[in-house]
Design an enzyme around this catalytic site. Structure first.
Site, short mmCIF file in Angstrom:
data_model
loop_
_atom_site.label_atom_id
_atom_site.label_comp_id
_atom_site.label_asym_id
_atom_site.label_seq_id
_atom_site.Cartn_x
_atom_site.Cartn_y
_atom_site.Cartn_z
N ASP A 19 0.83 -1.07 0.02
CA ASP A 19 0.11 0.16 -0.10
C ASP A 19 0.88 1.33 0.00
O ASP A 19 0.60 2.07 0.95
CB ASP A 19 -0.91 -0.05 1.12
CG ASP A 19 -1.77 -1.22 1.37
OD1 ASP A 19 -2.07 -1.74 0.32
OD2 ASP A 19 -1.89 -1.66 2.52
N GLU B 135 -11.40 1.25 -3.41
CA GLU B 135 -10.59 1.53 -2.22
C GLU B 135 -9.31 2.22 -2.55
O GLU B 135 -9.17 2.71 -3.72
CB GLU B 135 -10.40 0.15 -1.43
CG GLU B 135 -9.36 -0.89 -2.17
CD GLU B 135 -9.18 -2.08 -1.27
OE1 GLU B 135 -9.28 -2.11 -0.25
OE2 GLU B 135 -8.82 -3.22 -1.92
#
Length: 546
Positions: free
Chosen positions: A14, A187
């Site tokens: 991420d 997301e």
């Protein structure tokens, strides 16, 4: 110079990337591992050095009791108003209909800190980022969670204004700006303003083989105003199963001083056994989700495109204005424990390393045994990421147990349900012995049992070593540090992978670690002493060459 992917190997998921002047910074998720949020810096996008974590004590982050793969999800790093801004999510519930989470923001004038005490923002959804608009307004951009069983749980991307001075959230300004596509699971949003238009980068498809990143844009920040980039996704490996790099998607955009553009995304490098298909399943990734960087160009319609196609490349041209950055050639590491614990290499589970867990100094690490390795509360273990497919790790251990409830040794660990280790313990027949055990989705197996290796009378210390060779790994022991004996147990490394854990339940976000641990669930706090830890990376013969 060439960027060789992944640039941050071994559980660096991420990525949020920014540039301040001539220096690039990346923040990565750390989930239940302490300290929270991993930071790296570089001036060339090729070579990276780790920085101190911004969340290094319980005043900044309290994760005791967090489930595996809970904790820090998708931190967002930005720079505005002469300071660094860090938004992060602490996820408290991962399984079931709810995702209970706390979103915080902290700031620092210097990337090395000190960082301000985190301010609680909201719990609307995870993967928050902060957008600083050019009119001075600031917005939280986030995935939105819907627990209702008759709705899809990923309820679009919500934009909410915050007061730039007080950091108070203005919930009355909240609106859904993007619903994603039919791929669902939208997301990981990051918002940019480029040439007068707003560009939203968002992940879809889940962080598995179907993972992808899409781009949408709008001239305003009004509800449902964003239009998705036409054609293929911005980046994905769903249709490139033969690529060395897989799972690319969730990430962030950055520009160079000279006006070039790059995109940092999570990725993975799966392998498969000879008896398995290379495409279904696509493989196993014990190194977890890593960070890769791809070059970006803009088409005639003003849309960003990955150079080389949406599958990305293993070798990428570095920026023309890159400044050579000195960094270690690999992640080999020796620790003689003569000073304070090195938390840029070592991590602990959910809680920081304190006197309650143990101490370092005078050439030794002392760990006080507490809960088992299956606990989510009080585990005495320090561990470092697997950052190569092939490596050796060894340590000297001194331990004097009087109960089978007391154990200390060397572990390869994914989470509280998936790990193995070689350790000193005690049994009724032989006294002090060496055992090797594995926990496979909470199916615990002691491999040696009645054949546990008896430690000779008068032996003060035992040496342990693990040899990881991509698909499999083994354990060895020595009574003098010179002559090694292999335990006849060959363990499958896939059990320590995201994909394997996903096949049994939903926590699948980290990667394998190698570590040192002491357990005394009898409650008598027996202490183990560790000396001279070595982690040595070895070449991977299957690694692509430019």
């Amino acid at each position: 110079m060439k960027i060789k992917n992944p640039v941050l190997p071994g559980f660096n998921a991420d990525p949020s990337i920014i540039r301040v002047d001539d220096t690039y910074y990346i923040a990565n998720s750390t989930f239940e591992w302490f300290p929270g949020v991993r930071l790296h810096e570089s001036k060339d996008l090729v070579h990276w050095n780790e920085l101190p974590s911004p969340l290094a004590d319980v005043d900044m982050l309290d994760m005791k009791g967090n489930p595996a793969s809970g904790g820090i999800w998708a931190p967002d790093l930005s720079y505005a108003d002469g300071k660094f801004w860090l938004i992060f999510t602490d996820v408290k519930v991962t399984e079931g209909p709810f995702k209970d989470m706390h979103n915080y923001v902290t700031t620092a004038k210097d990337i090395h800190g000190p960082w301000t005490k985190p301010v609680l923002l909201n719990g609307v959804g995870f993967d928050e980022s902060l957008f600083h608009d050019d009119d001075g307004r600031k917005y939280i951009v986030q995935q939105t969670w819907d627990h209702r069983e008759y709705k899809h749980p990923f309820d679009g991307i919500t934009l909410t204004e915050i007061d730039p001075n007080t950091l108070e959230v203005m919930p009355e300004t909240a609106r859904t700006i993007y619903d994603g596509t039919d791929v669902k699971l939208v997301e990981g949003p990051h918002l940019y303003k480029i040439n007068g238009e707003y560009y939203l980068f968002a992940a879809q498809g889940g962080t598995v083989w179907t993972h992808q990143e899409v781009v949408a844009r709008s001239k305003t920040l009004d509800a449902h105003s964003f239009t998705t980039e036409p054609g293929d996704p911005f980046i994905t490996n769903f249709d490139t199963p033969d690529s060395y790099i897989q799972k690319q998607g969730h990430g962030a955009l950055v520009s160079t001083p000279g006006g070039e553009w790059y995109y940092a995304s999570l990725s993975a490098r799966p392998w498969h056994h000879e008896t398995e298909s290379a495409t279904d399943p696509r493989g196993w990734s014990p190194l977890g989700r890593e960070t890769s960087i791809q070059k970006v160009e803009w088409d005639d319609e003003g849309w960003p495109r990955i150079v080389g196609g949406h599958g990305g490349e293993t070798f990428v041209d570095a920026p023309k204005d890159a400044i050579l950055t000195e960094a270690p050639k690999d992640h080999s590491f020796h620790d003689d424990f003569t000073g304070k614990l090195d938390t840029t290499n070592w991590n602990t589970l959910r809680i920081p390393f304190t006197d309650h867990m143990g101490s370092t100094g005078d050439g030794s690490l002392k760990l006080i045994g507490h809960d088992s390795l299956s606990s989510t509360f009080d585990v005495s273990m320090i561990a470092m990421r697997w950052q190569a497919f092939n490596f050796d790790a060894s340590v000297k251990v001194k331990f004097n147990p009087f109960s089978y409830q007391q154990m200390a040794g060397l572990t390869n660990f994914y989470n509280d349900k998936h790990y193995s280790w070689i350790f000193i313990t005690w049994n009724e027949e032989k006294g002090h012995v060496i055992e090797v055990a594995q926990n496979d989705n909470n199916n615990y197996t002691s491999f040696l049992k009645d054949d546990a290796i008896q430690i000779p009378e008068g032996t003060e210390s035992v040496w342990f070593r693990t040899k990881v060779r991509k698909q499999f790994y083994t354990y060895e022991y020595s009574f003098d540090g010179q002559e090694w004996h292999e335990v006849p147990v060959k363990l499958d490394a896939k059990i320590l992978s995201d994909e394997y854990v996903l096949s049994t339940y939903g926590g699948f976000f980290t990667g394998a670690f190698v570590g040192l641990a002491a357990v005394d669930y009898s409650g008598y706090n027996s202490t183990a002493e560790f000396n001279n830890f070595d982690y040595t990376e070895l070449p991977d013969p299957d690694e692509p060459k430019e």
